[in-house]
Structure formats: C-alpha cells, structure tokens
Design a protein around this motif. Structure first.
Motif, PDB file in Angstrom:
ATOM      1  N   ILE A   7      61.132  47.333  17.550  1.00 46.35           N
ATOM      2  CA  ILE A   7      60.494  46.466  18.542  1.00 46.35           C
ATOM      3  C   ILE A   7      61.353  46.468  19.800  1.00 46.35           C
ATOM      4  N   LEU A   8      60.756  46.851  20.912  1.00 46.35           N
ATOM      5  CA  LEU A   8      61.444  46.849  22.200  1.00 46.35           C
ATOM      6  C   LEU A   8      60.878  45.698  23.025  1.00 46.35           C
ATOM      7  N   ASP A   9      61.739  44.786  23.449  1.00 44.12           N
ATOM      8  CA  ASP A   9      61.274  43.610  24.190  1.00 44.12           C
ATOM      9  C   ASP A   9      61.314  43.880  25.697  1.00 44.12           C
ATOM     10  N   VAL A  10      60.205  43.550  26.383  1.00 41.42           N
ATOM     11  CA  VAL A  10      60.081  43.838  27.813  1.00 41.42           C
ATOM     12  C   VAL A  10      60.043  42.572  28.674  1.00 41.42           C
ATOM     13  N   SER A  11      60.480  41.447  28.104  1.00 44.98           N
ATOM     14  CA  SER A  11      60.421  40.181  28.849  1.00 44.98           C
ATOM     15  C   SER A  11      61.133  40.264  30.194  1.00 44.98           C
ATOM     16  N   LEU A  12      62.263  40.980  30.244  1.00 50.57           N
ATOM     17  CA  LEU A  12      63.069  41.044  31.463  1.00 50.57           C
ATOM     18  C   LEU A  12      62.675  42.207  32.374  1.00 50.57           C
ATOM     19  N   ARG A  13      61.569  42.885  32.065  1.00 53.99           N
ATOM     20  CA  ARG A  13      61.028  43.901  32.960  1.00 53.99           C
ATOM     21  C   ARG A  13      59.567  43.596  33.271  1.00 53.99           C
ATOM     22  N   ILE A 221      58.624  38.058  24.998  1.00 56.65           N
ATOM     23  CA  ILE A 221      58.728  36.677  24.533  1.00 56.65           C
ATOM     24  C   ILE A 221      57.709  35.811  25.272  1.00 56.65           C
ATOM     25  N   ARG A 222      57.017  34.949  24.537  1.00 57.84           N
ATOM     26  CA  ARG A 222      55.965  34.102  25.111  1.00 57.84           C
ATOM     27  C   ARG A 222      54.895  34.926  25.830  1.00 57.84           C
ATOM     28  N   ALA A 223      54.826  36.223  25.511  1.00 58.14           N
ATOM     29  CA  ALA A 223      53.874  37.163  26.134  1.00 58.14           C
ATOM     30  C   ALA A 223      54.132  37.341  27.623  1.00 58.14           C
ATOM     31  N   THR A 231      52.008  41.938  24.049  1.00 55.08           N
ATOM     32  CA  THR A 231      52.052  41.461  22.674  1.00 55.08           C
ATOM     33  C   THR A 231      53.232  40.497  22.552  1.00 55.08           C
ATOM     34  N   GLN A 232      53.018  39.321  22.007  1.00 58.48           N
ATOM     35  CA  GLN A 232      54.043  38.276  21.994  1.00 58.48           C
ATOM     36  C   GLN A 232      55.087  38.588  20.923  1.00 58.48           C
ATOM     37  N   THR A 233      56.325  38.831  21.349  1.00 59.76           N
ATOM     38  CA  THR A 233      57.357  39.339  20.445  1.00 59.76           C
ATOM     39  C   THR A 233      57.534  38.478  19.209  1.00 59.76           C
ATOM     40  N   GLU A 234      57.698  37.155  19.409  1.00 57.44           N
ATOM     41  CA  GLU A 234      57.977  36.299  18.259  1.00 57.44           C
ATOM     42  C   GLU A 234      56.786  36.233  17.305  1.00 57.44           C
ATOM     43  N   VAL A 235      55.569  36.293  17.857  1.00 55.09           N
ATOM     44  CA  VAL A 235      54.381  36.315  17.005  1.00 55.09           C
ATOM     45  C   VAL A 235      54.297  37.651  16.265  1.00 55.09           C
ATOM     46  N   MET A 236      54.617  38.730  16.964  1.00 61.23           N
ATOM     47  CA  MET A 236      54.598  40.048  16.344  1.00 61.23           C
ATOM     48  C   MET A 236      55.548  40.120  15.153  1.00 61.23           C
ATOM     49  N   LYS A 253      65.682  32.703  15.276  1.00 61.00           N
ATOM     50  CA  LYS A 253      66.447  32.923  16.513  1.00 61.00           C
ATOM     51  C   LYS A 253      65.558  33.429  17.641  1.00 61.00           C
ATOM     52  N   ILE A 254      64.557  34.254  17.317  1.00 59.84           N
ATOM     53  CA  ILE A 254      63.658  34.719  18.376  1.00 59.84           C
ATOM     54  C   ILE A 254      62.770  33.569  18.847  1.00 59.84           C
ATOM     55  N   LEU A 255      62.431  32.644  17.941  1.00 57.56           N
ATOM     56  CA  LEU A 255      61.696  31.447  18.347  1.00 57.56           C
ATOM     57  C   LEU A 255      62.541  30.567  19.248  1.00 57.56           C
ATOM     58  N   ASP A 256      63.841  30.505  18.984  1.00 55.02           N
ATOM     59  CA  ASP A 256      64.730  29.725  19.854  1.00 55.02           C
ATOM     60  C   ASP A 256      64.751  30.298  21.267  1.00 55.02           C
ATOM     61  N   VAL A 257      64.770  31.624  21.374  1.00 56.26           N
ATOM     62  CA  VAL A 257      64.721  32.251  22.707  1.00 56.26           C
ATOM     63  C   VAL A 257      63.420  31.874  23.408  1.00 56.26           C
ATOM     64  N   ALA A 258      62.313  31.923  22.654  1.00 59.67           N
ATOM     65  CA  ALA A 258      61.006  31.614  23.237  1.00 59.67           C
ATOM     66  C   ALA A 258      60.938  30.182  23.738  1.00 59.67           C
ATOM     67  N   ASN A 259      61.383  29.244  22.906  1.00 60.99           N
ATOM     68  CA  ASN A 259      61.179  27.824  23.209  1.00 60.99           C
ATOM     69  C   ASN A 259      62.257  27.235  24.112  1.00 60.99           C
ATOM     70  N   GLN A 260      63.471  27.713  23.962  1.00 62.51           N
ATOM     71  CA  GLN A 260      64.580  27.104  24.688  1.00 62.51           C
ATOM     72  C   GLN A 260      64.996  27.865  25.940  1.00 62.51           C
ATOM     73  N   VAL A 261      64.686  29.148  26.004  1.00 65.09           N
ATOM     74  CA  VAL A 261      65.144  29.971  27.132  1.00 65.09           C
ATOM     75  C   VAL A 261      63.981  30.420  28.021  1.00 65.09           C
ATOM     76  N   ILE A 262      62.991  31.099  27.430  1.00 64.37           N
ATOM     77  CA  ILE A 262      61.907  31.648  28.234  1.00 64.37           C
ATOM     78  C   ILE A 262      60.957  30.561  28.737  1.00 64.37           C
ATOM     79  N   ALA A 263      60.563  29.646  27.868  1.00 70.59           N
ATOM     80  CA  ALA A 263      59.575  28.635  28.261  1.00 70.59           C
ATOM     81  C   ALA A 263      59.960  27.884  29.531  1.00 70.59           C
ATOM     82  N   PRO A 264      61.226  27.426  29.685  1.00 69.85           N
ATOM     83  CA  PRO A 264      61.572  26.687  30.898  1.00 69.85           C
ATOM     84  C   PRO A 264      61.520  27.516  32.192  1.00 69.85           C
TER      85      PRO A 264
END
Length: 333
Positions: A7-13, A221-223, A231-236, A253-264
């Motif tokens: 799984i390659l995450d593209v949230s930061l691109r 993360i968080r789509a 595709t939403q990483t944590e859901v995937m 831990k991936i849920l923590d990134v979604a809820n505590q880091v990306i969401a805000p």
C-alpha cells in the motif's frame, strides 16, 4: 492469505490538491511520523502535480516541496518516500535533487497514450537507484490493447512497476479487472493501481485490482486527494484484512493518523459532491475540480456545465488553461 501487495499512501501528494498545495513542514512531519509508525512502506511527497509543479498554472506551493521531502525523510526509519514526476512539469534536475534528499522511489507519470515521453526520466530513476514506476494517467481513455502497448514501453525503459491510474475516477470494477489482468499476462514487471472516488468506486476498484494481480495499490488517509479523493487508506487496510489479506499496517495507528493528524488539517470533508461526481461521469481529470470551481465563480457559470464540456472535449492533464476558456465560451453561448 499472505501479503501480495504494497500500500502506497498519497496523502502528502494527491492530498496537496485538496489543501491547495498549502502543506507546512510541521504537517508533513506529523503525517510522515504517523505513517512510519503505522508500518506504511511507501508514501509520496510532492506538489499535487509532481516535482516542479508549483506554478501559477498548477497552483503555487506554500512551502518548497524539496523542504517537505527532506522533512518527511527525516521521520522515516522503516518507511520510504516516493515522489511523482510528470515530464514537462518536473525535470531530471528536480528528480536528482529529491534523490539527494533521500527519496527512494519515483513514479513517472504520463497521459495513457504518451509513455514515450518518459524514457529518460525512468532511466534516470534507475540510475539513481530509485524504485522506479511508470504511471499511466487517465487510463479510462484508452482500450486495453493500447494500455498494454504503452505499459510495454514503460517496461522497456526500465520501469519496475507500471500503474493503471484512474485519474478521473471514471472506471468500474470490470474496467479495472480487464486492464490489470491484461498487464499481468503481458508484462514481467509488477503492476500497480491508483483510484479516485468520484463515482464511489475507489474501494471496489482497488479490490478488483488486488484480485486481478496488482501488487502496488494507492490510498490516502481520510481519502484526502483531488476530486472526491482516493481509496481511503485506513478503510482499505480494514477491508483487505476482512478479505483475508495481510496488509502489514497497524490499523489502530493508521486510524490515529487519520483522526488526530489529517482530520484537523482538512479544509473541507472529502466527499462526493455534484462537481466531483461529474468528474467521474464525464471522465475529467480529478485535479481540474478546484480550477473549475474557481472559473465558475469568476465568470458566473455553473461548474457542472464546465466539467461536462471538458469531458466532451476529452481534456487531459496539463490543459488547465482550457477550463477558463470553456467558462468564457459558456457565457457567450
């Protein structure tokens, strides 16, 4: 089932599109730290349109992307940073700079019928010791035979992975299955898949890709991404585990990134709206959405009319200027 994919995450691109390329060093550091802790092997850091994308045409970055890459790399102990390069936007010098800062992977992206423009960049990626992929954007626009032809070009240049990229979020699972299976039969290299969720098909399409033999799959993360997102990483991770696959990513831990880091840091919820839905329906490049919304406000026309006309014109990435021409034409019409 044993693990058969990365799984390659593209949230930061890809996510850069959604936040109008305004990521800060602190945000990138927090996301990178979280992805590394969760066990994500690769994640991508670049302007939304790849290395060198910061411009008036594509959108200016709030922070130099090389600084963001350097920051992300500094948080990696097991994860590795990937970058995207679109020939004509990014240069070989951009790629060399990213490699010096510690990037370990490059995905060279072209329109689905233009793989031949990527030869020198793919060759350079291999020379720099990077994991090197070819990225066939707008893959819904070409028949399976053409995709195989173009993928073979990527492989001949040295690509270790070839991606089927649903840039418009226009594909259905059977479209994905046909393309991935064809590449699996014809290529020796690995196969990847990148989805957008404009028709709410990203997860179903990603499952179809894995079951057809894709070995690299993208998520955010968080789509967080262009259009209705990816595709939403944590859901995937959760869905693939329920299907019996081992994703090797810590779900908590991936849920923590979604809820505590990306969401805000999200400027608005990542959801399917009228505009993003029409991207998939009309087959329009997902990063065109914000440009279409801006043009609609500027000229007082309906963004949906702009997107439908862009689909009729079969526009592709790099034709952002046409969005404003279409808006002006709609006024006259």
């Amino acid at each position: 089932m044993s693990k058969s994919f990365e799984i390659l995450d593209v949230s930061l691109r890809d996510g850069s599109h959604s936040v109008r390329h305004a990521f800060t060093e602190e945000q990138v550091r927090a996301v990178a730290k979280g992805l590394n802790a969760a066990g994500v092997r690769y994640f991508e850091v670049s302007h939304g349109d790849g290395l060198g994308g910061s411009s008036l045409q594509y959108g200016l970055s709030a922070t130099d992307e090389l600084k963001l890459i350097e920051t992300a790399v500094s948080e990696c102990t097991t994860s590795e940073v990937s970058v995207l390069l679109i020939p004509g936007i990014g240069t070989k010098e951009n790629l060399q700079a990213a490699a010096r800062l510690g990037a370990k992977m490059v995905r060279v992206a072209t329109h689905v019928t233009e793989a031949d423009v990527a030869a020198q960049h793919i060759q350079l990626g291999r020379e720099l010791g990077l994991k090197t992929a070819g990225f066939l954007m707008m893959s819904h626009m070409a028949p399976v035979e053409k995709i195989v032809e173009q993928a073979k070009l990527f492989e001949s240049y040295g690509a270790e992975i070839v991606y089927v990229t649903d840039s418009a979020g226009a594909m259905l699972p059977q479209d994905v299955t046909a393309r991935i299976q064809a590449l699996r039969q014809e290529l020796q290299c690995e196969i990847g898949f990148h989805a957008h969720n404009n028709l709410s098909m990203a997860m179903a399409n990603t499952i179809a890709a894995v079951e057809s033999g894709a070995t690299y799959i993208d998520g955010s993360i968080r789509a967080l991404g262009a259009g209705a997102g990816n595709t939403q990483t944590e859901v995937m991770v959760a869905v693939l585990e329920k299907l019996g696959y081992q994703a090797d990513i810590d779900l908590y831990k991936i849920l923590d990134v979604a809820n505590q880091v990306i969401a805000p840091m999200m400027q608005q919820p990542q959801e399917i709206t009228g505009g993003s839905l029409l991207l998939g329906h009309a087959g329009v490049y997902s990063s065109f959405l914000l440009h279409a919304q801006k043009a609609a406000q500027q000229f007082g026309v309906d963004e949906r009319d702009i997107l439908m006309e862009l689909g009729r014109m079969k526009t592709v990435g790099g034709q952002e200027d046409l969005i404003y021409e279409v808006a002006q034409h709609l006024i006259k019409a």
